[in-house]
Design an enzyme around this catalytic site. Structure first.
Site, PDB file in Angstrom:
ATOM      1  N   CYS A   1       0.857  -1.180   0.000  1.00 45.02           N
ATOM      2  CA  CYS A   1       0.000   0.000   0.000  1.00 45.02           C
ATOM      3  C   CYS A   1       0.898   1.237   0.000  1.00 45.02           C
ATOM      4  O   CYS A   1       1.731   1.394   0.897  1.00 45.02           O
ATOM      5  CB  CYS A   1      -0.855  -0.029   1.270  1.00 45.02           C
ATOM      6  SG  CYS A   1      -1.792   1.465   1.564  1.00 45.02           S
TER       7      CYS A   1
ATOM      8  N   CYS B   1      -1.278   3.964  -6.317  1.00 42.01           N
ATOM      9  CA  CYS B   1      -2.080   3.283  -5.291  1.00 42.01           C
ATOM     10  C   CYS B   1      -2.261   1.862  -5.794  1.00 42.01           C
ATOM     11  O   CYS B   1      -2.601   1.653  -6.965  1.00 42.01           O
ATOM     12  CB  CYS B   1      -3.430   3.977  -5.143  1.00 42.01           C
ATOM     13  SG  CYS B   1      -4.669   3.011  -4.232  1.00 42.01           S
TER      14      CYS B   1
HETATM   15  N1  DGL Z   1      -4.081   0.576  -1.761  1.00 41.76           N
HETATM   16  C1  DGL Z   1      -3.654   1.692  -1.026  1.00 41.76           C
HETATM   17  C2  DGL Z   1      -2.508   2.467  -1.639  1.00 41.76           C
HETATM   18  O1  DGL Z   1      -1.707   1.897  -2.355  1.00 41.76           O
HETATM   19  C3  DGL Z   1      -4.618   2.576  -0.314  1.00 41.76           C
HETATM   20  C4  DGL Z   1      -5.997   2.761  -0.757  1.00 41.76           C
HETATM   21  C5  DGL Z   1      -6.798   3.454   0.342  1.00 41.76           C
HETATM   22  O2  DGL Z   1      -7.169   2.742   1.259  1.00 41.76           O
HETATM   23  O3  DGL Z   1      -6.988   4.673   0.283  1.00 41.76           O
HETATM   24  O4  DGL Z   1      -2.344   3.635  -1.385  1.00 41.76           O
END
Ligand code: DGL
Length: 246
Positions: free
Chosen positions: A71, A179
């Site tokens: 993430c 993301c």
């Molecule tokens: N998948 C996550 C990222 O790479 C975060 C998405 C979220 O929960 O806002 O930032």
């Protein structure tokens, strides 16, 4: 015997997990999907550190030898603090592929990330280090896109993508998926920007995990198993396996 622990605020981590399972087929994985707390991208640092610390505790209690923060938001916000809090744990994080756009000499690059990552110091630093004078950079917040992906709201995803990206059709030669959730909707993004190359850091993360395991002599020859836990509902796990097998 121990596992590779992976976490994200939900489905996004699957894009990283998929690459890791290819690069490290003989490792066992435990993936913690924190759908309950999605989206991370609108939360503040204290809250995110509390949430991610609990996940790290869970993964360590469940026999993980390394922790992959699949993430960008959690990496940007918490990796430094987590390393300080757990000095004996190896962490590998996810970083927007801004350097990849730079290395490939793209001229007009969009960085699309969560609200937190978009305005983070980390992205500002990466852009300072990896932007050429002749390169146009547009740093865009994906607003609640990660949450719409989590909830599988296809029409709303398309509506938001058109609103955010229509102006860049036939202009942007590259888009950094800042993301991990966005890597799951590459086809939809390319529907709006058909002539734009999409860049993510998933393979880079997988290679870094392999490198860290080699460095620390932690590579194993296991069966390549995968366990997924979801903090919101077990029903969501079925969808994750479908995405992985797609
Ligand atoms: N998948 C996550 C990222 O790479 C975060 C998405 C979220 O929960 O806002 O930032």
């Amino acid at each position: 015997m121990s596992k590779i622990g992976v976490f994200d605020s939900g489905l996004g981590g699957l894009s990283v997990l998929k690459e890791m399972m290819k690069v490290l087929p003989n490792e066992d994985f435990l993936f913690y999907e924190d759908s309950l707390n999605n989206p991370y991208g609108v939360k503040d640092e204290d809250e995110l550190l509390e949430i991610t610390s609990k996940i790290v505790d869970y993964l360590l209690d469940n026999d993980c030898k390394i922790i992959v923060i699949a993430c960008n938001t959690a990496t940007t916000c918490c990796m430094k603090a987590l390393r300080e809090k757990y000095p004996n744990t190896i962490f590998v994080g996810t970083v927007p592929a801004i350097k990849v756009a730079y290395d490939n000499n793209y001229k007009n690059t969009i960085i699309l990330s969560t609200p937190y990552t978009t305005k983070s110091k980390r992205v500002e630093e990466l852009l300072n280090d990896y932007t050429r004078e002749d390169q146009i950079i547009t740093n865009i917040s994906g607003e609640n896109l990660a949450n719409l992906i989590e909830l599988d709201k296809h029409d709303e995803i398309m509506e938001l993508l058109h609103r955010l990206l229509d102006d860049y059709k036939d202009k942007a030669d590259s888009l950094v998926l800042g993301c991990t959730h966005y890597s799951l909707i590459k086809a939809e993004i390319n529907e709006v920007l058909p002539n734009t190359v999409l860049l993510d850091g998933c393979l880079g993360v997988a290679n870094e995990v392999k490198h860290q395991l080699e460095e620390h002599n932690l590579l194993e020859n296991n069966s390549g198993s995968l366990e997924i836990v979801n903090s919101k509902s077990d029903d969501l796990i079925k969808r994750s396996y479908e995405i992985l097998n797609n």
